[in-house]
Write a protein that holds these residues in place. Structure first.
Motif, PDB file in Angstrom:
ATOM      1  N   LEU A  13       0.848  -1.193   0.000  1.00 16.37           N
ATOM      2  CA  LEU A  13       0.000   0.000   0.000  1.00 16.37           C
ATOM      3  C   LEU A  13       0.879   1.236   0.000  1.00 16.37           C
ATOM      4  CD1 LEU A  13      -2.644  -1.189   2.611  1.00 16.37           C
ATOM      5  CD2 LEU A  13      -2.578  -1.571   0.135  1.00 16.37           C
ATOM      6  N   GLY A  14       0.927   1.895  -1.139  1.00 16.67           N
ATOM      7  CA  GLY A  14       1.745   3.078  -1.317  1.00 16.67           C
ATOM      8  C   GLY A  14       2.858   2.806  -2.310  1.00 16.67           C
ATOM      9  N   ALA A  15       2.866   3.563  -3.410  1.00 15.88           N
ATOM     10  CA  ALA A  15       3.830   3.333  -4.485  1.00 15.88           C
ATOM     11  C   ALA A  15       4.939   4.379  -4.504  1.00 15.88           C
ATOM     12  CB  ALA A  15       3.107   3.314  -5.827  1.00 15.88           C
ATOM     13  N   GLY A  16       5.250   4.924  -3.338  1.00 17.54           N
ATOM     14  CA  GLY A  16       6.381   5.840  -3.258  1.00 17.54           C
ATOM     15  C   GLY A  16       7.675   5.059  -3.443  1.00 17.54           C
ATOM     16  N   VAL A  17       8.799   5.721  -3.215  1.00 18.31           N
ATOM     17  CA  VAL A  17      10.092   5.067  -3.418  1.00 18.31           C
ATOM     18  C   VAL A  17      10.191   3.788  -2.589  1.00 18.31           C
ATOM     19  CG1 VAL A  17      12.583   5.322  -3.144  1.00 18.31           C
ATOM     20  CG2 VAL A  17      11.231   7.224  -4.000  1.00 18.31           C
ATOM     21  N   MET A  18       9.819   3.855  -1.333  1.00 16.48           N
ATOM     22  CA  MET A  18       9.930   2.682  -0.459  1.00 16.48           C
ATOM     23  C   MET A  18       8.942   1.583  -0.866  1.00 16.48           C
ATOM     24  SD  MET A  18       9.846   2.746   3.635  1.00 16.48           S
ATOM     25  CE  MET A  18       9.632   1.309   4.608  1.00 16.48           C
ATOM     26  N   GLY A  19       7.682   1.943  -1.098  1.00 15.24           N
ATOM     27  CA  GLY A  19       6.671   0.948  -1.452  1.00 15.24           C
ATOM     28  C   GLY A  19       6.979   0.245  -2.759  1.00 15.24           C
ATOM     29  N   ALA A  20       7.421   0.999  -3.753  1.00 17.49           N
ATOM     30  CA  ALA A  20       7.751   0.404  -5.049  1.00 17.49           C
ATOM     31  C   ALA A  20       8.922  -0.560  -4.918  1.00 17.49           C
ATOM     32  CB  ALA A  20       8.062   1.498  -6.066  1.00 17.49           C
ATOM     33  N   GLN A  21       9.915  -0.205  -4.098  1.00 19.18           N
ATOM     34  CA  GLN A  21      11.062  -1.096  -3.925  1.00 19.18           C
ATOM     35  C   GLN A  21      10.694  -2.345  -3.130  1.00 19.18           C
ATOM     36  OE1 GLN A  21      14.968   0.589  -3.195  1.00 19.18           O
ATOM     37  NE2 GLN A  21      14.164   2.611  -3.734  1.00 19.18           N
ATOM     38  N   VAL A  48      -0.246   6.582 -11.355  1.00 19.96           N
ATOM     39  CA  VAL A  48       0.745   6.822 -10.298  1.00 19.96           C
ATOM     40  C   VAL A  48       1.590   5.569 -10.091  1.00 19.96           C
ATOM     41  CG1 VAL A  48       1.033   7.326  -7.840  1.00 19.96           C
ATOM     42  CG2 VAL A  48      -0.681   8.564  -9.162  1.00 19.96           C
ATOM     43  N   VAL A  49       0.927   4.437 -10.040  1.00 19.79           N
ATOM     44  CA  VAL A  49       1.629   3.172  -9.809  1.00 19.79           C
ATOM     45  C   VAL A  49       2.435   2.770 -11.041  1.00 19.79           C
ATOM     46  CG1 VAL A  49       1.351   0.734  -9.231  1.00 19.79           C
ATOM     47  CG2 VAL A  49      -0.119   2.439  -8.158  1.00 19.79           C
ATOM     48  N   THR A  50       1.867   2.948 -12.202  1.00 26.98           N
ATOM     49  CA  THR A  50       2.574   2.607 -13.434  1.00 26.98           C
ATOM     50  C   THR A  50       3.874   3.400 -13.539  1.00 26.98           C
ATOM     51  OG1 THR A  50       0.456   2.119 -14.495  1.00 26.98           O
ATOM     52  CG2 THR A  50       2.341   2.475 -15.942  1.00 26.98           C
ATOM     53  N   LYS A  51       3.823   4.675 -13.180  1.00 24.06           N
ATOM     54  CA  LYS A  51       5.025   5.523 -13.206  1.00 24.06           C
ATOM     55  C   LYS A  51       6.047   5.035 -12.175  1.00 24.06           C
ATOM     56  CE  LYS A  51       6.594  10.285 -12.854  1.00 24.06           C
ATOM     57  NZ  LYS A  51       6.223  11.675 -12.604  1.00 24.06           N
ATOM     58  N   ALA A  52       5.578   4.665 -10.995  1.00 22.52           N
ATOM     59  CA  ALA A  52       6.481   4.164  -9.946  1.00 22.52           C
ATOM     60  C   ALA A  52       7.180   2.880 -10.393  1.00 22.52           C
ATOM     61  CB  ALA A  52       5.707   3.934  -8.649  1.00 22.52           C
ATOM     62  N   ILE A  53       6.453   2.001 -11.058  1.00 24.76           N
ATOM     63  CA  ILE A  53       7.044   0.749 -11.555  1.00 24.76           C
ATOM     64  C   ILE A  53       8.089   1.060 -12.623  1.00 24.76           C
ATOM     65  CG2 ILE A  53       6.566  -1.402 -12.795  1.00 24.76           C
ATOM     66  CD1 ILE A  53       3.785  -1.392 -11.354  1.00 24.76           C
ATOM     67  N   ALA A  54       7.777   1.986 -13.527  1.00 25.13           N
ATOM     68  CA  ALA A  54       8.734   2.369 -14.572  1.00 25.13           C
ATOM     69  C   ALA A  54      10.001   2.972 -13.964  1.00 25.13           C
ATOM     70  CB  ALA A  54       8.082   3.351 -15.540  1.00 25.13           C
ATOM     71  N   ALA A  57      13.355   0.879 -12.892  1.00 26.34           N
ATOM     72  CA  ALA A  57      14.443   0.580 -13.831  1.00 26.34           C
ATOM     73  C   ALA A  57      15.535   1.644 -13.796  1.00 26.34           C
ATOM     74  CB  ALA A  57      13.888   0.450 -15.247  1.00 26.34           C
ATOM     75  N   LYS A  58      15.225   2.821 -13.270  1.00 25.55           N
ATOM     76  CA  LYS A  58      16.177   3.938 -13.249  1.00 25.55           C
ATOM     77  C   LYS A  58      17.022   3.980 -11.983  1.00 25.55           C
ATOM     78  CE  LYS A  58      12.933   6.698 -15.941  1.00 25.55           C
ATOM     79  NZ  LYS A  58      12.066   7.878 -15.925  1.00 25.55           N
ATOM     80  N   LEU A  59      16.671   3.175 -10.992  1.00 25.59           N
ATOM     81  CA  LEU A  59      17.368   3.232  -9.703  1.00 25.59           C
ATOM     82  C   LEU A  59      18.680   2.457  -9.737  1.00 25.59           C
ATOM     83  CD1 LEU A  59      14.338   2.736  -7.294  1.00 25.59           C
ATOM     84  CD2 LEU A  59      15.465   4.872  -7.920  1.00 25.59           C
ATOM     85  N   SER A  60      19.618   2.936  -8.947  1.00 22.79           N
ATOM     86  CA  SER A  60      20.905   2.254  -8.821  1.00 22.79           C
ATOM     87  C   SER A  60      21.284   2.215  -7.351  1.00 22.79           C
ATOM     88  CB  SER A  60      21.967   3.009  -9.621  1.00 22.79           C
ATOM     89  OG  SER A  60      23.204   2.350  -9.522  1.00 22.79           O
ATOM     90  N   PRO A  61      21.460   1.032  -6.784  1.00 25.21           N
ATOM     91  CA  PRO A  61      21.380  -0.272  -7.417  1.00 25.21           C
ATOM     92  C   PRO A  61      19.931  -0.628  -7.770  1.00 25.21           C
ATOM     93  CG  PRO A  61      21.709  -0.556  -5.063  1.00 25.21           C
ATOM     94  CD  PRO A  61      21.788   0.930  -5.352  1.00 25.21           C
ATOM     95  N   ALA A  62      19.790  -1.423  -8.790  1.00 26.13           N
ATOM     96  CA  ALA A  62      18.470  -1.804  -9.287  1.00 26.13           C
ATOM     97  C   ALA A  62      17.777  -2.722  -8.283  1.00 26.13           C
ATOM     98  CB  ALA A  62      18.607  -2.507 -10.626  1.00 26.13           C
ATOM     99  N   PRO A  63      16.548  -2.381  -7.880  1.00 28.68           N
ATOM    100  CA  PRO A  63      15.825  -3.244  -6.943  1.00 28.68           C
ATOM    101  C   PRO A  63      15.281  -4.525  -7.583  1.00 28.68           C
ATOM    102  CG  PRO A  63      14.507  -1.334  -7.481  1.00 28.68           C
ATOM    103  CD  PRO A  63      15.831  -1.149  -8.157  1.00 28.68           C
ATOM    104  N   LEU A  64      15.132  -4.524  -8.905  1.00 21.82           N
ATOM    105  CA  LEU A  64      14.655  -5.722  -9.598  1.00 21.82           C
ATOM    106  C   LEU A  64      15.841  -6.540 -10.097  1.00 21.82           C
ATOM    107  CD1 LEU A  64      11.758  -4.166 -11.679  1.00 21.82           C
ATOM    108  CD2 LEU A  64      11.504  -5.906  -9.905  1.00 21.82           C
TER     109      LEU A  64
END
Length: 88
Positions: A13-21, A48-54, A57-64
């Motif tokens: 619940l919540g697609a911010g930086v922490m929730g998405a990761q 909002v969620v679709t953008k957070a998921i996209a 891929a831009k984060l380093s280190p990559a969470p996925l």
């Protein structure tokens, strides 16, 4: 104490930086994951969620573990997606 809890489906619940990761790490572990946030004001209600998921891929280190795993995260919003909570 040897009883193990098997998590098959989770909702974040919540697609911010922490929730998405958190959703990314659950997906890495093979858990079906639904990521919720408020509905977008314009366009796709899950925008909002679709953008957070996209953005994962831009984060380093990559969470996925693999960028293709992003497709396994189900985007949802609190107005139209509450029935997705049933199996979590």
């Amino acid at each position: 104490m040897s009883n193990k809890l098997l998590v098959r489906r989770a909702a974040v619940l919540g697609a911010g930086v922490m929730g998405a990761q958190i959703a990314a790490h659950l997906t890495n572990a093979g858990v079906d994951t639904v990521l919720f946030d408020l509905p977008a004001k314009d366009g796709d209600p899950n925008g909002v969620v679709t953008k957070a998921i996209a953005n994962l891929a831009k984060l380093s280190p990559a969470p996925l573990a693999d960028k293709a795993l992003a497709e396994r995260i189900v985007p949802a919003n609190y107005e139209t997606g509450l029935e997705l909570l049933k199996g979590c």
